[in-house]
Design a protein around this motif. Structure first.
Motif, PDB file in Angstrom:
ATOM      1  N   SER A   1       2.511   6.599   4.428  1.00 59.29           N
ATOM      2  CA  SER A   1       2.435   5.837   2.959  1.00 59.29           C
ATOM      3  C   SER A   1       3.696   6.110   2.184  1.00 59.29           C
ATOM      4  O   SER A   1       4.047   5.184   1.305  1.00 59.29           O
ATOM      5  N   THR A   2       3.626   7.121   2.495  1.00 58.55           N
ATOM      6  CA  THR A   2       5.059   8.182   1.435  1.00 58.55           C
ATOM      7  C   THR A   2       6.624   7.592   1.691  1.00 58.55           C
ATOM      8  O   THR A   2       7.069   7.084   1.075  1.00 58.55           O
TER       9      THR A   2
ATOM     10  N   TRP B   1       7.124   4.221   0.668  1.00 58.88           N
ATOM     11  CA  TRP B   1       7.361   4.192  -0.810  1.00 58.88           C
ATOM     12  C   TRP B   1       9.028   4.568  -1.231  1.00 58.88           C
ATOM     13  O   TRP B   1       9.255   4.226  -1.836  1.00 58.88           O
TER      14      TRP B   1
ATOM     15  N   ALA C   1       1.223  -1.283  -0.210  1.00 58.46           N
ATOM     16  CA  ALA C   1      -0.343   0.021  -0.120  1.00 58.46           C
ATOM     17  C   ALA C   1       1.201   0.942   0.113  1.00 58.46           C
ATOM     18  O   ALA C   1       0.080   2.102  -0.113  1.00 58.46           O
TER      19      ALA C   1
ATOM     20  N   CYS D   1       5.269   9.386  -4.808  1.00 55.61           N
ATOM     21  CA  CYS D   1       5.223  10.525  -4.704  1.00 55.61           C
ATOM     22  C   CYS D   1       4.776  11.584  -6.200  1.00 55.61           C
ATOM     23  O   CYS D   1       5.230  10.769  -7.543  1.00 55.61           O
TER      24      CYS D   1
ATOM     25  N   GLY E   1      -0.438  15.016   0.547  1.00 53.28           N
ATOM     26  CA  GLY E   1      -1.827  14.355   1.539  1.00 53.28           C
ATOM     27  C   GLY E   1      -2.028  14.843   2.767  1.00 53.28           C
ATOM     28  O   GLY E   1      -0.981  15.190   3.774  1.00 53.28           O
TER      29      GLY E   1
ATOM     30  N   HIS F   1       5.038  15.318   0.471  1.00 53.99           N
ATOM     31  CA  HIS F   1       4.257  14.148   0.652  1.00 53.99           C
ATOM     32  C   HIS F   1       2.396  15.230  -0.012  1.00 53.99           C
ATOM     33  O   HIS F   1       2.472  16.033   1.546  1.00 53.99           O
TER      34      HIS F   1
ATOM     35  N   ALA G   1      -1.513  10.391   6.704  1.00 57.82           N
ATOM     36  CA  ALA G   1      -1.036   9.576   5.524  1.00 57.82           C
ATOM     37  C   ALA G   1       1.042   9.599   5.176  1.00 57.82           C
ATOM     38  O   ALA G   1       1.342   8.827   4.613  1.00 57.82           O
TER      39      ALA G   1
ATOM     40  N   SER H   1       2.523   4.561  -1.508  1.00 60.26           N
ATOM     41  CA  SER H   1       1.796   5.662  -2.272  1.00 60.26           C
ATOM     42  C   SER H   1       3.466   6.641  -2.798  1.00 60.26           C
ATOM     43  O   SER H   1       3.923   7.086  -2.000  1.00 60.26           O
TER      44      SER H   1
END
Length: 275
Positions: free
Chosen positions: A225-226, A229, A119, A123, A218, A216, A222, A121
């Motif tokens: 999640s970045t 990644w 999951a 950039c 968002g 990031h 969250a 996310s």
């Protein structure tokens, strides 16, 4: 497959062989330090603890299935003596190997193989490299476990109460991580902007070095999640590795502390990986 996924696959397929952290890291294409940080973040446990738990779980299942020679089971789990195996087994499960051989694994908390939920996310904007001079930060620090990071927003609230003067830039500092998922987090301001640093605030010296800076965009909730990644996809595909230095979050006028929107920069300390 992600770097963390490669590490999990390697552990599962080589758990019955002598394994060191460096071996697993090499299979994932990372440095041992990078893998330790990534694995803890993605799985909630350390590489060493997971490997031990998987080996002892396999040993418990062998014993429950009627294995006769406990020393052979111990050797298969990576222990050279009956005593060392019994001590580790009892610490893991609260039962002796002999009892599990007699009564089975009912009631034991076995360590199952981890399957990652992919999951992270990516950039929207391409990360960039930034060389920074040394600087000092000061702010509200706290030691966290992997389960207590929900208290971090409270540190920012305390910082804002104790230093209500609006600051154009502030930093979140994550450092001193350990294999159990513990880390220090400091909600901080540049020390140069605070004329009189409160005595109970913590000072952090940030050395001159190179950072990978990623945006990031968002909600702040969250941000992991970045971060996942970057550690699990972007860095392993580049010629860069995570360096043993503080991670930073940089907040500026774009960030709305009331709503958590507006975006934040993630600064990861990096170094070139040896070829």
């Amino acid at each position: 497959m992600s770097a963390a996924g490669k590490a999990l696959w390697y552990i599962e397929t080589h758990a019955d062989q002598p394994l060191a952290l460096a071996d697993i890291a090499a299979a994932a294409g990372l440095s041992p330090f990078h893998l330790s940080r990534l694995f803890q973040a993605r799985t909630g446990t350390s590489v060493v603890r997971y490997l031990r738990g998987r080996r002892l779980t396999a040993a418990a299942q062998r014993l429950a299935n009627g294995a006769g020679d406990i020393l052979q089971v111990a050797l298969g789990a990576g222990y050279t003596t009956h005593a060392a195996f019994t001590r580790a087994f009892s610490e893991q499960f609260g039962q002796t190997p002999e009892r599990v051989r007699e009564q089975g694994t009912d009631g034991l908390t076995l360590v199952q193989a981890i399957r990652l939920d992919e999951a992270p996310s990516a950039c929207i904007e391409a990360p960039r490299l930034l060389d920074t001079p040394a600087f000092q930060l000061a702010g509200v620090g706290m030691r966290h476990t992997r389960d207590s990071s929900g208290a971090i927003p409270g540190q920012w609230a305390q910082l804002n109460r104790e230093w209500p003067t609006p600051a154009p830039v502030s930093f979140g500092v994550c450092c001193n991580s350990d294999d159990d998922g513990g880390f220090d987090y400091i909600a901080a301001l540049p020390a140069s902007t605070v004329p009189s640093v409160p005595a109970h605030w913590r000072r952090v010296d940030i050395p001159a070095r190179r950072y990978l800076v990623a945006w990031h965009g968002g909600h702040i909730s969250a941000i992991r999640s970045t971060w996942f990644w970057l550690l699990d996809h972007y860095l392993p595909a580049s010629n860069l590795g995570l360096a043993d230095a503080p991670d930073l979050e940089r907040y500026d006028a774009r960030f709305d502390e009331h709503s958590g929107n507006g975006g934040v920069e993630i600064w990861l300390p990096v170094e070139e990986r040896p070829h």
